[in-house]
Write a protein that holds these residues in place. Structure first.
Motif, PDB file in Angstrom:
ATOM      1  N   THR A  16       0.844  -1.192   0.000  1.00 10.78           N
ATOM      2  CA  THR A  16       0.000   0.000   0.000  1.00 10.78           C
ATOM      3  C   THR A  16       0.880   1.243   0.000  1.00 10.78           C
ATOM      4  N   GLN A  17       0.570   2.142  -0.918  1.00  9.46           N
ATOM      5  CA  GLN A  17       1.259   3.426  -0.946  1.00  9.46           C
ATOM      6  C   GLN A  17       0.381   4.470  -0.258  1.00  9.46           C
ATOM      7  N   HIS A  18       1.039   5.270   0.560  1.00  8.04           N
ATOM      8  CA  HIS A  18       0.314   6.270   1.330  1.00  8.04           C
ATOM      9  C   HIS A  18       0.953   7.632   1.088  1.00  8.04           C
ATOM     10  N   GLY A  19       0.120   8.606   0.722  1.00  5.65           N
ATOM     11  CA  GLY A  19       0.599   9.968   0.523  1.00  5.65           C
ATOM     12  C   GLY A  19      -0.273  10.957   1.263  1.00  5.65           C
ATOM     13  N   LYS A  20       0.347  11.884   1.975  1.00 10.17           N
ATOM     14  CA  LYS A  20      -0.408  12.868   2.734  1.00 10.17           C
ATOM     15  C   LYS A  20       0.211  14.251   2.528  1.00 10.17           C
ATOM     16  N   TYR A  21      -0.628  15.183   2.073  1.00  9.92           N
ATOM     17  CA  TYR A  21      -0.199  16.561   1.868  1.00  9.92           C
ATOM     18  C   TYR A  21      -0.452  17.377   3.141  1.00  9.92           C
ATOM     19  N   THR A  22       0.482  18.242   3.445  1.00  6.40           N
ATOM     20  CA  THR A  22       0.276  19.317   4.433  1.00  6.40           C
ATOM     21  C   THR A  22       0.753  20.620   3.790  1.00  6.40           C
ATOM     22  N   TYR A  23       0.245  21.725   4.274  1.00  6.63           N
ATOM     23  CA  TYR A  23       0.631  22.992   3.652  1.00  6.63           C
ATOM     24  C   TYR A  23       0.465  24.143   4.651  1.00  6.63           C
ATOM     25  N   THR A  24       1.149  25.222   4.358  1.00 12.12           N
ATOM     26  CA  THR A  24       0.958  26.510   5.032  1.00 12.12           C
ATOM     27  C   THR A  24       1.030  27.600   3.975  1.00 12.12           C
ATOM     28  N   PRO A  72     -10.462  35.105  -8.872  1.00 10.09           N
ATOM     29  CA  PRO A  72      -9.663  36.328  -9.097  1.00 10.09           C
ATOM     30  C   PRO A  72      -9.005  36.873  -7.834  1.00 10.09           C
ATOM     31  N   ALA A  73      -9.636  36.715  -6.675  1.00 10.05           N
ATOM     32  CA  ALA A  73      -9.102  37.324  -5.455  1.00 10.05           C
ATOM     33  C   ALA A  73      -8.530  36.317  -4.459  1.00 10.05           C
ATOM     34  N   TYR A  74      -8.847  35.041  -4.627  1.00 12.03           N
ATOM     35  CA  TYR A  74      -8.421  34.067  -3.610  1.00 12.03           C
ATOM     36  C   TYR A  74      -8.329  32.675  -4.237  1.00 12.03           C
ATOM     37  N   TYR A  75      -7.802  31.737  -3.470  1.00 12.83           N
ATOM     38  CA  TYR A  75      -7.777  30.328  -3.880  1.00 12.83           C
ATOM     39  C   TYR A  75      -8.172  29.477  -2.684  1.00 12.83           C
ATOM     40  N   LYS A  76      -8.686  28.270  -2.988  1.00 13.72           N
ATOM     41  CA  LYS A  76      -9.140  27.340  -1.955  1.00 13.72           C
ATOM     42  C   LYS A  76      -8.370  26.032  -2.054  1.00 13.72           C
ATOM     43  N   MET A  77      -8.162  25.415  -0.884  1.00 13.24           N
ATOM     44  CA  MET A  77      -7.535  24.099  -0.832  1.00 13.24           C
ATOM     45  C   MET A  77      -8.601  23.043  -0.556  1.00 13.24           C
ATOM     46  N   PRO A  78      -8.430  21.827  -1.079  1.00 15.18           N
ATOM     47  CA  PRO A  78      -9.436  20.773  -0.854  1.00 15.18           C
ATOM     48  C   PRO A  78      -9.367  20.229   0.570  1.00 15.18           C
ATOM     49  N   GLU A  79     -10.466  19.563   0.967  1.00 13.18           N
ATOM     50  CA  GLU A  79     -10.493  18.946   2.291  1.00 13.18           C
ATOM     51  C   GLU A  79      -9.711  17.632   2.314  1.00 13.18           C
ATOM     52  N   LYS A  80      -9.749  16.906   1.206  1.00 10.92           N
ATOM     53  CA  LYS A  80      -9.053  15.618   1.158  1.00 10.92           C
ATOM     54  C   LYS A  80      -7.584  15.832   0.830  1.00 10.92           C
ATOM     55  N   LEU A  81      -6.737  15.493   1.780  1.00 14.18           N
ATOM     56  CA  LEU A  81      -5.296  15.686   1.610  1.00 14.18           C
ATOM     57  C   LEU A  81      -4.526  14.380   1.739  1.00 14.18           C
ATOM     58  N   GLU A  82      -5.237  13.283   1.984  1.00 14.27           N
ATOM     59  CA  GLU A  82      -4.580  12.007   2.234  1.00 14.27           C
ATOM     60  C   GLU A  82      -5.056  10.977   1.216  1.00 14.27           C
ATOM     61  N   PHE A  83      -4.105  10.192   0.688  1.00 14.43           N
ATOM     62  CA  PHE A  83      -4.424   9.247  -0.386  1.00 14.43           C
ATOM     63  C   PHE A  83      -3.766   7.894  -0.114  1.00 14.43           C
ATOM     64  N   ASN A  84      -4.470   6.835  -0.468  1.00 13.11           N
ATOM     65  CA  ASN A  84      -3.938   5.470  -0.365  1.00 13.11           C
ATOM     66  C   ASN A  84      -4.146   4.751  -1.693  1.00 13.11           C
ATOM     67  N   GLU A  85      -3.174   3.969  -2.081  1.00 13.07           N
ATOM     68  CA  GLU A  85      -3.307   3.149  -3.286  1.00 13.07           C
ATOM     69  C   GLU A  85      -2.815   1.743  -2.956  1.00 13.07           C
ATOM     70  N   ASN A  86      -3.704   0.774  -3.152  1.00  9.44           N
ATOM     71  CA  ASN A  86      -3.379  -0.621  -2.852  1.00  9.44           C
ATOM     72  C   ASN A  86      -2.976  -1.356  -4.123  1.00  9.44           C
ATOM     73  N   ASN A  87      -1.964  -2.178  -4.012  1.00  7.91           N
ATOM     74  CA  ASN A  87      -1.487  -2.989  -5.132  1.00  7.91           C
ATOM     75  C   ASN A  87      -1.422  -4.445  -4.694  1.00  7.91           C
ATOM     76  N   TYR A  88      -2.048  -5.311  -5.495  1.00  6.76           N
ATOM     77  CA  TYR A  88      -2.102  -6.730  -5.151  1.00  6.76           C
ATOM     78  C   TYR A  88      -1.517  -7.564  -6.292  1.00  6.76           C
ATOM     79  N   THR A  89      -0.819  -8.619  -5.923  1.00  2.00           N
ATOM     80  CA  THR A  89      -0.283  -9.558  -6.905  1.00  2.00           C
ATOM     81  C   THR A  89      -0.880 -10.935  -6.625  1.00  2.00           C
ATOM     82  N   TYR A  90      -1.548 -11.486  -7.645  1.00  2.00           N
ATOM     83  CA  TYR A  90      -2.211 -12.777  -7.489  1.00  2.00           C
ATOM     84  C   TYR A  90      -1.525 -13.823  -8.364  1.00  2.00           C
ATOM     85  N   GLU A  91      -1.664 -15.070  -7.948  1.00  2.00           N
ATOM     86  CA  GLU A  91      -1.144 -16.194  -8.719  1.00  2.00           C
ATOM     87  C   GLU A  91      -2.258 -17.222  -8.869  1.00  2.00           C
ATOM     88  N   LYS A  92      -2.436 -17.709 -10.092  1.00  3.40           N
ATOM     89  CA  LYS A  92      -3.472 -18.705 -10.338  1.00  3.40           C
ATOM     90  C   LYS A  92      -2.985 -20.083  -9.919  1.00  3.40           C
TER      91      LYS A  92
END
Length: 360
Positions: free
Chosen positions: A55-63, A215-235
């Protein structure tokens, strides 16, 4: 009608019960053999077995550092995450950090390279779907790399001048003389190469952080954390456990044949239904529509001295009786239906045909 049918069926079962028992006995033997063979036969199936995963995990933080004089915030301070909006007049630049780690089921030894870009995409609705009109990447942070192991955390820092990105997007729109909704994302490409769970891996994962720019401002999203699962199967080929469902058909045939044999055994000791009873019931059914015009009686002794007219059906005889205002008389012993009118004997002989006798 049903009574006659069941009486005939009873005679058929009694006459052929031994044959039916033999046939059903063979069916019992064959179905039991079939069920045993189906239940004990080895059956294999192909399945997918999970041999490794990560599993890959990525989390953004900012100021957002306050770099411009403004009426709200002190210059040199930092605006933390979670504010509804950030004004260009106070904080045009965003400082971002991505924490990346990979969690493998066994082990991981990787060389990880991170590169961050800002991707601006202009889309237009076409036929119910979004069609990309133009797309432009703006480099933010050059690629840097590090070696990490299983569950190690890699910190990737970069800054984005959001005001400058907005100006570049507006410049593209002005030059193209084409203005449309444009989505802007901060995308970090994470390229990882090495060994995960004993297997060689060379792959890339993107972590996208959408920006809403006005034009006057920008917004950041609420979701800042991401997970991606990778599986390897064998028949693999595995043996299936015996199941009752595999013998449903032969077992049903076995039970049905056994029940029928049990039901037929008493038939071997039964006597046939009297054919005369069946014939009488058929006769009553056949003449049920005219029975109200028929009375029971006996042929007179002097019938031979009368003029005789033979009628070929009971219905014709009843029609004649109605015309003559007489009643039809039935001599049950002889099976004769007759009427006497003006010393003339009108008679119908109800004698069963050979085909009728064979049917009984």
């Amino acid at each position: 009608m049903l009574e006659i049918f069941f009486l005939k069926l009873k005679n058929t079962l009694i006459n052929n019960s031994r044959i039916f028992i033999v046939v059903l006995g063979i069916a019992v033997i064959l179905s039991s053999s079939w069920a045993y063979e189906a239940y004990t036969q080895d059956v294999y199936e192909e399945q997918e077995e999970l041999i490794s995963s990560y599993t890959q995990h990525g989390k953004y933080t900012y100021t957002a550092p306050v770099t411009e004089k403004n009426p709200l915030y002190s210059k040199g301070s930092r605006l933390e995450m979670g504010k509804p909006m950030y004004f260009f007049a106070a904080s045009p630049t965003l400082e971002v950090s991505l924490a990346y780690n990979l969690n493998a089921t066994d082990s991981a030894f990787l060389r990880v390279e991170c590169e961050t870009v800002v991707v601006a995409t202009s889309e237009e609705n076409s036929g119910g779907s979004q069609e990309i009109i133009w797309k432009k990447e703006f480099p933010v942070e050059e690629m840097g790399y590090a070696n990490i192991g299983n569950k190690d955390v890699l910190i990737h820092d970069f800054s984005v001048n959001v005001s400058e990105i907005r100006s570049k997007v507006i410049g593209i729109q002005d030059q193209l003389k084409y203005s449309s909704d444009t989505t802007i994302e901060i995308v970090t490409h994470v390229n990882y190469k090495g060994e995960i769970n004993g297997e060689e891996i060379n792959n890339t994962t993107d972590f996208a952080l959408p920006l809403v720019i006005n034009p006057a401002y920008y917004k950041m999203p609420e979701k800042l954390e991401f997970n991606e699962n990778n599986y390897t199967y064998e028949k693999i080929i595995v043996k299936k456990e015996p199941s009752v469902s595999s013998i449903k058909l032969p077992l049903s045939l076995f039970l049905l044949s056994t029940i029928l044999v049990g039901a037929l055994i008493p038939c071997t000791k039964m006597n046939n239904v009297d054919p005369e009873l069946i014939r009488r019931l058929k006769k009553e059914e056949k003449y049920s529509s005219v029975k109200e015009f028929v009375s029971k009686g006996k042929v007179p002794d002097n019938w031979s001295s009368l003029i005789q007219v033979e009628i070929y059906s009971l219905h014709d005889l009843v029609d004649a009786a109605v015309d003559m205002n007489e009643r039809v008389v039935n001599d049950i012993e002889s099976g004769v239906y007759f009427i006497i009118h003006d010393n003339i004997l009108y008679v119908f002989l109800d004698v069963p045909s050979k085909e009728s006798e064979d049917e009984n």
